[in-house]
Write a protein that holds these residues in place. Structure first.
Motif, mmCIF file in Angstrom:
data_model
loop_
_atom_site.group_PDB
_atom_site.id
_atom_site.type_symbol
_atom_site.label_atom_id
_atom_site.label_comp_id
_atom_site.label_asym_id
_atom_site.label_seq_id
_atom_site.Cartn_x
_atom_site.Cartn_y
_atom_site.Cartn_z
ATOM 1 N N TYR A 180 0.836 -1.187 0.000
ATOM 2 C CA TYR A 180 0.000 0.000 0.000
ATOM 3 C C TYR A 180 0.875 1.243 0.000
ATOM 4 O O TYR A 180 2.077 1.172 0.258
ATOM 5 C CB TYR A 180 -0.953 0.020 1.195
ATOM 6 N N ARG A 222 -3.723 10.464 1.613
ATOM 7 C CA ARG A 222 -4.285 9.458 0.716
ATOM 8 C C ARG A 222 -3.619 8.113 0.973
ATOM 9 O O ARG A 222 -2.397 8.027 1.078
ATOM 10 C CB ARG A 222 -4.075 9.845 -0.750
ATOM 11 N N VAL A 280 -3.587 4.197 -0.631
ATOM 12 C CA VAL A 280 -3.957 3.338 -1.760
ATOM 13 C C VAL A 280 -3.494 1.924 -1.445
ATOM 14 O O VAL A 280 -2.313 1.705 -1.178
ATOM 15 C CB VAL A 280 -3.311 3.816 -3.074
ATOM 16 N N THR A 321 -3.052 -1.926 -2.777
ATOM 17 C CA THR A 321 -2.995 -2.724 -4.005
ATOM 18 C C THR A 321 -2.885 -4.227 -3.730
ATOM 19 O O THR A 321 -2.979 -5.027 -4.646
ATOM 20 C CB THR A 321 -1.808 -2.290 -4.888
ATOM 21 N N VAL A 323 -9.077 3.204 -2.154
ATOM 22 C CA VAL A 323 -8.383 4.489 -2.094
ATOM 23 C C VAL A 323 -9.091 5.322 -1.028
ATOM 24 O O VAL A 323 -10.271 5.653 -1.174
ATOM 25 C CB VAL A 323 -8.409 5.228 -3.442
ATOM 26 N N ALA A 351 -6.235 1.027 -9.199
ATOM 27 C CA ALA A 351 -5.529 1.539 -8.023
ATOM 28 C C ALA A 351 -4.022 1.564 -8.264
ATOM 29 O O ALA A 351 -3.322 2.506 -7.861
ATOM 30 C CB ALA A 351 -5.863 0.683 -6.799
ATOM 31 N N LEU A 382 -2.448 4.625 -9.913
ATOM 32 C CA LEU A 382 -2.171 5.792 -9.093
ATOM 33 C C LEU A 382 -0.729 5.793 -8.576
ATOM 34 O O LEU A 382 -0.246 6.824 -8.101
ATOM 35 C CB LEU A 382 -3.140 5.845 -7.911
#
Length: 212
Positions: A73, A83, A85, A87, A113, A131, A134
């Protein structure tokens, strides 16, 4: 550990985890027998966490903590907020307590997210592949989908000492999409001039973008 503007730095931690620091980023790491703590004080980092159920891996920033055992992540800290994210695997996002009351945590599965602004948390669920896009800055790319030019310029400015300056609201409101190398802002500007009513004015330490 820190990175300079325009530098992507990959680190191997003593517990077997790997960290990729984005441009102009800084973390502080403390590994102990019963926990693994990372403080993100600036920028963005991707964490590939080595599994160790006895020692949760906790990334703290702006009072929040993103906690994992073994997963992938990213955590990003910026002017717009925080933020996270995810994965791979699952991350538990812990909010700071309000007074004497503990806030409930939020579980973020792969593809999540989470956007944090102040005390508000917004969670979006994406396909894992979306995702991952990003985080393509790790491979030198910035990916935009229906993004305002103002936001795209802000992203480029995170990676370059020469800044993109938006001169007027109409230019900033234009919406763009595509994949661009963050280390080649000149090519990005040429594409803007070719495809949009944008004029670029070159300066020594900045490029001004305005409507034609």
């Amino acid at each position: 550990y820190d990175s300079a503007i325009g530098q992507i730095r990959t680190l191997a931690l003593a517990d077997g985890s790997q960290v990729t620091l984005g441009s102009d980023s800084r973390i502080q790491v403390r590994l102990a027998p019963d926990h693994r703590d990372v403080a993100l004080t600036r920028g963005e980092a991707i964490f590939a966490v080595a599994k160790d159920r006895r020692r949760p891996f906790r990334v703290a920033s702006d009072g929040y903590r993103a906690v994992a055992v073994g997963t992938r992540y990213s955590v990003r800290r910026g002017d717009a907020g925080l933020r996270v994210v995810v994965t791979e695997g699952t991350v538990r996002l812990e909010s700071p307590a309000r007074g004497n009351l503990a806030e409930p945590s939020i579980l973020l599965p792969a593809g999540s997210v989470a956007l944090v602004r102040g005390k508000d948390v917004l969670v979006r669920s994406l396909a894992v592949a979306d995702a991952q896009q990003l985080l393509q800055w790790r491979d030198g790319l910035l990916v935009f989908r229906d993004t305002t030019l103002a936001d795209a310029a802000s992203e480029f400015n995170r990676y370059n000492a020469r800044k993109l300056v938006i001169a007027d609201a109409a230019a900033g409101a234009l919406r763009i999409g595509g994949s661009f190398r963050w280390d080649n802002e000149d090519a990005f500007v040429r594409l803007l001039e070719a495809g949009f009513p944008i004029r670029a004015e070159q300066g020594v330490d900045h490029i001004t973008l305005r409507t034609r």
